[in-house]
Enzyme design. Sequence first.
Site, PDB file in Angstrom:
ATOM      1  N   ASN A 104      56.507  51.009  31.011  1.00 54.20           N
ATOM      2  CA  ASN A 104      55.070  50.959  30.734  1.00 54.20           C
ATOM      3  C   ASN A 104      54.636  52.304  30.161  1.00 54.20           C
ATOM      4  OD1 ASN A 104      54.164  52.752  32.997  1.00 54.20           O
ATOM      5  ND2 ASN A 104      55.190  51.149  34.178  1.00 54.20           N
ATOM      6  N   ASP A 151      57.754  46.628  46.647  1.00 47.54           N
ATOM      7  CA  ASP A 151      56.469  47.332  46.538  1.00 47.54           C
ATOM      8  C   ASP A 151      56.535  48.582  47.416  1.00 47.54           C
ATOM      9  OD1 ASP A 151      53.724  48.163  46.837  1.00 47.54           O
ATOM     10  OD2 ASP A 151      53.245  46.293  45.800  1.00 47.54           O
ATOM     11  N   LYS A 206      43.841  45.116  46.548  1.00 49.17           N
ATOM     12  CA  LYS A 206      45.107  45.867  46.623  1.00 49.17           C
ATOM     13  C   LYS A 206      45.105  46.811  47.817  1.00 49.17           C
ATOM     14  CE  LYS A 206      46.788  45.711  41.950  1.00 49.17           C
ATOM     15  NZ  LYS A 206      46.763  46.255  40.624  1.00 49.17           N
ATOM     16  N   LYS A 250      48.026  46.286  50.530  1.00 51.75           N
ATOM     17  CA  LYS A 250      49.094  47.292  50.600  1.00 51.75           C
ATOM     18  C   LYS A 250      48.912  48.257  51.771  1.00 51.75           C
ATOM     19  CE  LYS A 250      50.007  46.909  45.651  1.00 51.75           C
ATOM     20  NZ  LYS A 250      51.073  47.302  44.742  1.00 51.75           N
TER      21      LYS A 250
HETATM   22  O1  PMT Z   1      50.731  58.526  34.184  1.00 57.22           O
HETATM   23  P1  PMT Z   1      49.442  58.671  33.392  1.00 57.22           P
HETATM   24  O2  PMT Z   1      49.665  58.466  31.920  1.00 57.22           O
HETATM   25  O3  PMT Z   1      48.737  59.968  33.712  1.00 57.22           O
HETATM   26  O4  PMT Z   1      48.458  57.507  33.838  1.00 57.22           O
HETATM   27  C1  PMT Z   1      47.986  57.467  35.138  1.00 57.22           C
HETATM   28  C2  PMT Z   1      48.077  56.042  35.739  1.00 57.22           C
HETATM   29  C3  PMT Z   1      47.183  55.117  34.976  1.00 57.22           C
HETATM   30  C4  PMT Z   1      49.517  55.548  35.691  1.00 57.22           C
HETATM   31  C5  PMT Z   1      47.627  56.191  37.245  1.00 57.22           C
HETATM   32  O5  PMT Z   1      46.330  56.701  37.281  1.00 57.22           O
HETATM   33  C6  PMT Z   1      47.679  54.843  37.942  1.00 57.22           C
HETATM   34  O6  PMT Z   1      46.769  54.046  37.898  1.00 57.22           O
HETATM   35  N1  PMT Z   1      48.805  54.592  38.632  1.00 57.22           N
HETATM   36  C7  PMT Z   1      49.105  53.292  39.263  1.00 57.22           C
HETATM   37  C8  PMT Z   1      49.530  52.326  38.188  1.00 57.22           C
HETATM   38  C9  PMT Z   1      49.932  50.983  38.762  1.00 57.22           C
HETATM   39  O7  PMT Z   1      51.084  50.679  38.799  1.00 57.22           O
HETATM   40  O8  PMT Z   1      48.950  50.296  39.267  1.00 57.22           O
HETATM   41  P2  PMT Z   1      49.130  48.872  40.024  1.00 57.22           P
HETATM   42  O9  PMT Z   1      47.732  48.388  40.164  1.00 57.22           O
HETATM   43  O10 PMT Z   1      50.102  48.016  39.295  1.00 57.22           O
HETATM   44  O11 PMT Z   1      49.772  49.260  41.410  1.00 57.22           O
HETATM   45  C10 PMT Z   1      48.977  49.539  42.543  1.00 57.22           C
HETATM   46  C11 PMT Z   1      49.633  50.558  43.422  1.00 57.22           C
HETATM   47  O12 PMT Z   1      50.854  50.052  43.936  1.00 57.22           O
HETATM   48  C12 PMT Z   1      49.989  51.857  42.743  1.00 57.22           C
HETATM   49  O13 PMT Z   1      49.707  52.909  43.658  1.00 57.22           O
HETATM   50  C13 PMT Z   1      51.473  51.756  42.479  1.00 57.22           C
HETATM   51  O14 PMT Z   1      52.120  53.041  42.514  1.00 57.22           O
HETATM   52  C14 PMT Z   1      51.933  50.889  43.643  1.00 57.22           C
HETATM   53  N2  PMT Z   1      53.094  50.044  43.362  1.00 57.22           N
HETATM   54  C15 PMT Z   1      53.034  49.035  42.457  1.00 57.22           C
HETATM   55  C16 PMT Z   1      54.122  48.205  42.268  1.00 57.22           C
HETATM   56  C17 PMT Z   1      55.300  48.435  43.018  1.00 57.22           C
HETATM   57  N3  PMT Z   1      56.358  47.673  42.855  1.00 57.22           N
HETATM   58  N4  PMT Z   1      55.339  49.447  43.902  1.00 57.22           N
HETATM   59  C18 PMT Z   1      54.274  50.244  44.092  1.00 57.22           C
HETATM   60  O15 PMT Z   1      54.323  51.193  44.898  1.00 57.22           O
END
Ligand code: PMT
Length: 423
Positions: free
Chosen positions: A230, A326, A359, A363
Amino acid sequence: MSGLSGKRILLIICGGIAAYKALDLVRRLREREISVRAVMTAAAHHFVTPLSVASLSGDRVFTDLFSLTDEAEIGHIELSREADLVVVAPATADLLAKMAHGLADDLASTLLLATDKKILVAPAMNLRMWLAPPTVRNVAALRSDGVIFTGPANGDMACGEYGPGRMSEPLEILAAIEAALAGDTALPLPAAYRANPLARGGAGGLEGRRVVVTSGPTHEPIDPVRYIANRSSGKQGHAIAAAARAAGAEVTLISGPVALADPPGVATIHVETARDMQQAVEAALPADIFIGAAAVADWRTPEAAPGKLKKGVAATQTLPLIENPDILAAVGRRKQDRPALVVGFAAETEQLIEHAQEKRLAKGCDLIVANNVGAGANVFGGDRNEVTLIAADGMERWPSLSKAEVAAKLVARLARKLSEAPA
Ligand code: PMT
């Protein structure tokens, strides 16, 4: 990108004819990716407008001590401490006198008294004011307090006289700022106060704490040359790790593949896939705070092909996908050794708040930082972020800030929450 990219300046602009040069200084700092938060004294408004300063700094301008409220915006203590260096340009005789005597009767003088960072001043005044015995005494006192001076230069005064009193040119001030930022700008409290866990001395309240941060994308291999990924650059996660370190924490950063340098003083572990990241997180725990800023790939192929897939394969085969573990949910739901604060990020393109709230609950997070990553927001890979903090007891929307500012504010907030939590 300059070596000082991501550094933060609190710029105090006083009232004087040289105030217009502060605009050029802001522009040059921003060109070097140094963020600028500006404060203007009441007199400065007669020479430049907050609007012109704000449009160059890309941030609102602070002017009034009593409009700062700790929760809704930013407290004056936080404002005085989030920067790496405080710069006063132009510095008038009046402000130097206030600084020398410890007066704090407006926002600028209060910040200067409350800051825990070095101060650099660029005086500008009439030469008789500069040479007047009270100013000479005040300047000597400030120098011996460790205040850094740049200028004033000799030259023609706006009033027609010639001599010392002209403010240094923006490029000279910039050079002095760069020299100051190259060294350590923190002014720690005496050790007796630093030992108090509630003290926000040093750079900020996480002394003796352990923080684990994830950052960047993960790469999920399809075959030896291709992968699912991504657009995360790691800028936000790395800035958080650096801010936690600056606040005194022992920080482990678990980073997916990014093009960023490891933050100084932060133990950085480089991983590729979500499963590598999960293993590294588990190994880095226990910690007081876990912050999941990584954009972990939700899916992977069950098994990467051992050889490069041939071009025609797409026509005959679909790519099977399975879910990745996750990481955040596993940390949030830990029965043993759960960090006191588990913080997630939610990257959403629609229904930001609703999805982020879901979320947070799903989580097991104490706090989720919601950011809109829809088209045009430029959050993935960009330098700014506009986030909403969502906790069990409510939410708080922050304005658009640099990622370093989001990191500093978030870390300050977490340090406070941790210090308030029952032992
Ligand atoms: O890296 P940059 O270019 O500076 O951009 C920053 C960002 C947009 C990446 C950052 O601010 C951000 O939003 N990070 C989380 C991105 C994400 O994966 O969001 P999500 O809504 O899909 O996941 C929610 C949370 O679960 C996140 O804390 C993620 O780290 C966590 N997760 C998700 C999937 C997974 N399999 N394991 C996880 O731990």
